[in-house]
Design an enzyme around this catalytic site. Structure first.
Site, PDB file in Angstrom:
ATOM      1  CG  LEU A  74      -1.925   1.189   1.237  1.00 57.42           C
ATOM      2  CD1 LEU A  74      -2.922   1.003  -0.068  1.00 57.42           C
ATOM      3  CD2 LEU A  74      -2.719   1.080   2.389  1.00 57.42           C
ATOM      4  CB  SER A  75       4.004   2.406   1.785  1.00 61.28           C
ATOM      5  OG  SER A  75       3.156   2.134   3.115  1.00 61.28           O
ATOM      6  CD  GLU A  76       6.658  -1.386  -2.430  1.00 61.54           C
ATOM      7  OE1 GLU A  76       7.733  -1.949  -2.149  1.00 61.54           O
ATOM      8  OE2 GLU A  76       5.818  -2.248  -2.830  1.00 61.54           O
ATOM      9  CG  ASP A 123      11.153 -11.380  -0.682  1.00 60.25           C
ATOM     10  OD1 ASP A 123      10.943 -10.283  -1.768  1.00 60.25           O
ATOM     11  OD2 ASP A 123      12.182 -11.120   0.196  1.00 60.25           O
TER      12      ASP A 123
END
EC number: 2.7.1.167
Length: 477
Positions: A196-198, A264
């Site tokens: 969400l931050s990206e 990952d």
């Protein structure tokens, strides 16, 4: 019904990206250093784990899939340690060695499960010729079902567009875990998986799910993506695809100890599931379950097939999720002992859309637990015609089970769920549309048991038939 794990042993995945070695030093602290106001750690244990793109490859191998890894390393002890650790878990490494640079290494010092400091040993691989990596990708394309580009902005993926082109020309889907705000470099990818931050760093702060969906769809169109998966920590995941309704999946994590490497795990499980021949929706379902497992572990970790199977079936085992009729009866009996009100509805739910999601959310608000009974494939064909269902039963049930509003999903073979409803006897039976209560299958049995029957309105403008017609119309253009 039991959810079947993908046939991971059939899958081949190539991971290309920024590889690194994660080193951990563990020990107790009992005093403050006389040299400076810092704790003294008596190192008693040292651990080395593959990190970055190497952790993605390790996650894929841990599922039993064939995992290949291409990345840049130095010629040093860290590179040798990384290669050995990966060989031990059946990852086939094909590193490009760069003698002028060290292998990226991150050293963490921990005491009593608390990280005290992290030391990074890296210079980045800027200016390194990408051609050897292109050659390795080209050689692998004939034997893989998915390509993962794991970007940590350390220099291994300076030629992303060439890598995407090579894979797409070979018909291999490209999954990318992005880094930074320049999403232009990922144009044409099959799937992007930003957290969400990206995501918000690119599209701006989102106030709610509707804004995430709106801006995400614009992102898909702008960069010619096939799909976008936004991982949202405790809010779960949101999958967006052109021409399909958004799929919101709640988190399955019970306890969160460490989010290191969770991204990952997500992209690794996504790739392995797609390479096994499963749909993207199914891949997201399994990736969401895997993420719930891995955040409960300390440090970069993997998920085994047994752990994934337990996570997927955990909801059923604890009284939730996709289950058989007998399992459902036991779950309902347990709910009634807890004094919970059980609501039940039914339908085909072939292509899940916003109207379905809204209807199910409204039905869930009427009680404590919601059962969704789903027509089998044969039942759907008799009801809707030879071209239906579009999505087979197991896929429809998996998607429904991922919805936050839905507690239990069960299938039935008959034309109507009357027999099933008579066996469950919910406290409230609901149906969407313009039915009269007495026309609803199972209503007489529910009333005779003292229950209620209610008709809910569907959201205007939402129809599976209309969606199918639109898709057919668009494909004819």
């Amino acid at each position: 019904m039991k959810v079947t794990l993908p046939e991971f042993e059939r899958a081949g995945v190539l991971v290309v990206g920024d590889v690194m070695l994660d080193r951990y030093w563990y020990g107790p602290t009992s005093r403050i250093s006389p040299e400076a106001p810092v704790p003294v750690v008596k190192v008693e244990n040292i651990e080395e784990r593959p990190g970055g793109a190497a952790n993605v490859a390790m996650n894929i191998a841990s599922l039993g899939a064939t995992s290949r890894l291409v990345g840049l390393t130095g010629i040093d002890d860290a590179a040798r340690a990384l290669s050995q650790a990966l060989a031990n878990v059946n990852v086939k490494c094909d590193f490009v060695s760069v003698p002028t640079h060290p292998t990226i290494t991150k050293l963490r010092v921990l005491s009593r499960n608390q990280q005290l400091i992290r030391l990074d040993f890296e210079e980045g691989f800027s200016g390194v010729d990408p051609q050897p990596m292109h050659e390795r990708i080209q050689q692998a394309l004939g034997s893989i079902g998915a390509l993962v580009l794991s970007d940590y902005a350390k220099g291994a993926l300076t030629s992303v567009q060439t890598m995407i082109r090579l894979a797409r020309e070979a018909g291999v889907p490209v999954l990318i875990d992005p880094k930074g705000t320049d999403f232009e470099r990922y144009r044409g990818a099959t799937l992007l998986t930003p957290n969400l931050s990206e995501f918000e760093a690119v599209v701006g702060k989102c106030q709610d799910e509707a804004q995430i969906v709106e801006r995400g769809m614009k992102l898909i169109a702008e960069f010619e993506l096939s799909a976008l998966l936004v991982t949202r920590s405790e809010q779960g995941m949101t999958l967006l695809q052109p021409g399909r309704p958004p799929l919101h999946m709640p988190t399955q994590a019970q306890e969160v100890y460490d989010v290191t490497g969770a991204g990952d795990t997500v992209i690794g499980v996504l790739a392995a599931t797609l390479a096994s021949g499963n749909t993207l929706e199914e891949a997201c379902y399994f990736a969401n379950a895997a993420a719930g497992v891995v955040v409960g572990k300390l440090g970069t970790s993997t998920v085994s097939p047994v752990e994934l199977e337990n996570a997927v079936r955990g909801r059923a085992e604890t009284g939730f999720g996709v289950m058989s009729e007998e399992e459902l009866k036991q779950a309902v009996a347990a709910a009634r002992k807890r004094g919970e009100k059980v609501v039940m509805t039914n339908g085909v739910f072939d292509i899940l859309h916003a109207g379905h999601v809204s209807y199910l959310a409204n039905a869930r608000k009427l009680g404590d637990r919601l059962i969704v009974a789903v027509n089998s494939d044969a039942s759907t064909k008799r009801l809707k015609g030879e071209t239906r269902p579009v999505n087979p039963l197991e896929q429809r049930m998996i998607v429904l089970g991922a919805l936050e509003a839905v507690d239990w999903v069960v299938s039935f073979e008959e034309d109507t769920p009357q027999r099933l409803i008579a066996g469950i006897l919910p406290d409230l039976l609901v149906k969407g549309g313009d039915y009269k209560p007495e026309q609803i299958a199972g209503s007489e049995e529910v009333w005779a048991n003292g229950g209620e029957v209610l008709v809910l309105n569907f959201e205007d403008g939402c129809s599976t038939t209309n969606i199918i017609k639109k898709i057919q119309k668009d494909s004819d253009k």
